[in-house]
Write an enzyme that holds these catalytic residues in place. Sequence first.
Site, short mmCIF file in Angstrom:
data_model
loop_
_atom_site.label_atom_id
_atom_site.label_comp_id
_atom_site.label_asym_id
_atom_site.label_seq_id
_atom_site.Cartn_x
_atom_site.Cartn_y
_atom_site.Cartn_z
N GLU A 411 -98.07 57.08 -33.51
CA GLU A 411 -97.36 55.86 -33.91
C GLU A 411 -96.09 56.16 -34.71
O GLU A 411 -95.74 55.45 -35.64
CB GLU A 411 -98.29 54.94 -34.70
N GLY A 412 -95.42 57.23 -34.33
CA GLY A 412 -94.20 57.64 -35.01
C GLY A 412 -94.47 58.87 -35.86
O GLY A 412 -95.18 58.78 -36.86
#
Length: 632
Positions: A411-412
């Site tokens: 998620e990043g």
Amino acid sequence: MTVSEREARRVAEAARQQEWRKPSFAKELFLGRLRVDLIHPRPEPAGPPTHRGERFLGRLRAFCERIDGAAIEREARIPDAVVTGLRELGAFGMNIPEEYGGLGLDHVHYHRALALAGTASPAVGALLSAHQSIGVPQPLKLFGTEEQRRTFLPRCARGAISAFLLTEPDVGSDPARVATTAVREGDHYVLDGVKLWTTNGVVAELLLVLAAVPGRGITAFVVEAGAPGVTVERRNAFMGLRGIENGVTRLHRVRVPVAHRVGDEGAGLKIALTTLNTGRLALPALCLGAGKWCLKTAREWSAEREQWGRPVGRHEAVGAKLSFIAATVFALEAIVELSGELADEGRHDIRIEAALAKLFGSEMTWRVADELVQIRGGRGYETAASLAARGERGVPAEQMLRDLRGNRIFEGSTEMMRLLIAREAVDAHLKVAGGLIDPHSSFTQKRKSATAAGAFYARWLPTLATGRGHLPLAYGDFHVSRHPNLAAHLRFAERSSRRLARATFMGMSRWQGRLESKQIFLGRVVDIGAELFAMSAACVHAERLRSHEDHGKEAYHLADTFCRQARLRVDDLFHNLWHNADAADAALAGGVLAGDYAWLEEGIHDPSTPGPWIAPPVEGPSSHPDLRRGIG
């Protein structure tokens, strides 16, 4: 800047939320304003949502006690019976509104549920969070039509598992290069492409797919996983989270009704990023559960194990690690609880707060687990199965370290999160001075920007000279008799907030348009902001616990110790902003890439198997058997 770099920047910028219609504590912090009034005092949780959430947590806790996490790790699969039990509990509809068949939990209790489930098995926590926080439910709640919500949300709430498909074999954090296409043909779109690292993709019934509509941009679609042309070609395996159903999914001429398009054409990336503004909070919630387990294990072991005539926890070197673990877990709990409450209230823009929570949670909990392994010594490095086989408690410390490592990527990645936060942190500056520092701006644009920047900085810069942090009695409500003085830490945070804003301005003045390439400088700016956010949250959390629970003194002590540790890290980061080896690192890295130091690699054997670094794209229908499996 190359053409491809400019295009990537244009796509990313177009997907950003451009306006700030609600207040943001973190946005103000980066501008040199410590707005404690935005997060304190906190309203007392009460009413039906709280009661409903507590009842569900009780049922979930009883269910989690029956989950065999060791079996999931050993067999690399969540048993069907566990998924069925979660469905019966309603766990797949925790944050789906009751009107669509879900439990309608608030963010606070949803995060507590994820923390609990994740400690029973990290794979179970990942299953539930990927389904609800970044899968089909959240985008439809925010951007779907009423017809789409009534069609899909009840299915999701009943346990139709969903997955999110964005990443591709050659596309990670650069969405401008998405190769999956969606071509309109009458009342359908035809999707073609390959998606990588599709968490839940192997067992999903519903997919949220992002694909490029030619000439229109990235667009979001809800796709039936069993539709003709959808093939799960691989089930991926990782160093940790061995039970997650993560795969490679091929879409070949998959027909998707126009009615299943979410939002407008070209709005897909903005939908994904907006979804993550609150959906990203699921990951720090899972980190919090892991951190609490690490604290419990470290405490019990350090009191039991003796060296040189006393428990190892009484030795200063180990005691410092225990202090770090306890203080950090307290601060992370403060961040997760505060962020969840802000999300529930809906009165704040928490895009930066959620990103900071993800960054702080993933980085600091990894360090917590690493310290646990070190405290356990050889037993920390040994697997739980091996420990149990020779008659000792099967403590999965090394598994926890492996499982948590992925959170710094999912998620990043940490590096991308820092850049994302930095872009939001300098938004106010770019709005007034962007044209001035953009080398592609015309003379007229630069003149207008100069006028706007002059007016803005004439008002703003003087506010950074002094503030409440210089007043000896400021934040007095955080100074309680016979408790540590948290007011002093807030005064430090206020002074540091203004110092951070001055440093950001100096960076813009020094590098102007080249600031965006100074990724390490921006990373340190963000890390300072994360520490100040955590300090503020910890103080607010301690104050709340003092007022209505019998752990007030202990909470103040935890917050005080965390702030003392954080202040040391902040001081180091400020020093490193201007005194560092960044230039030398860049020069050496260039030489490494050019092969100047390849001789240093001599004398080894590379055990890697042959093959390309990135698999070349293969178009057409899948030549692999479909590995997708249904549950129940």
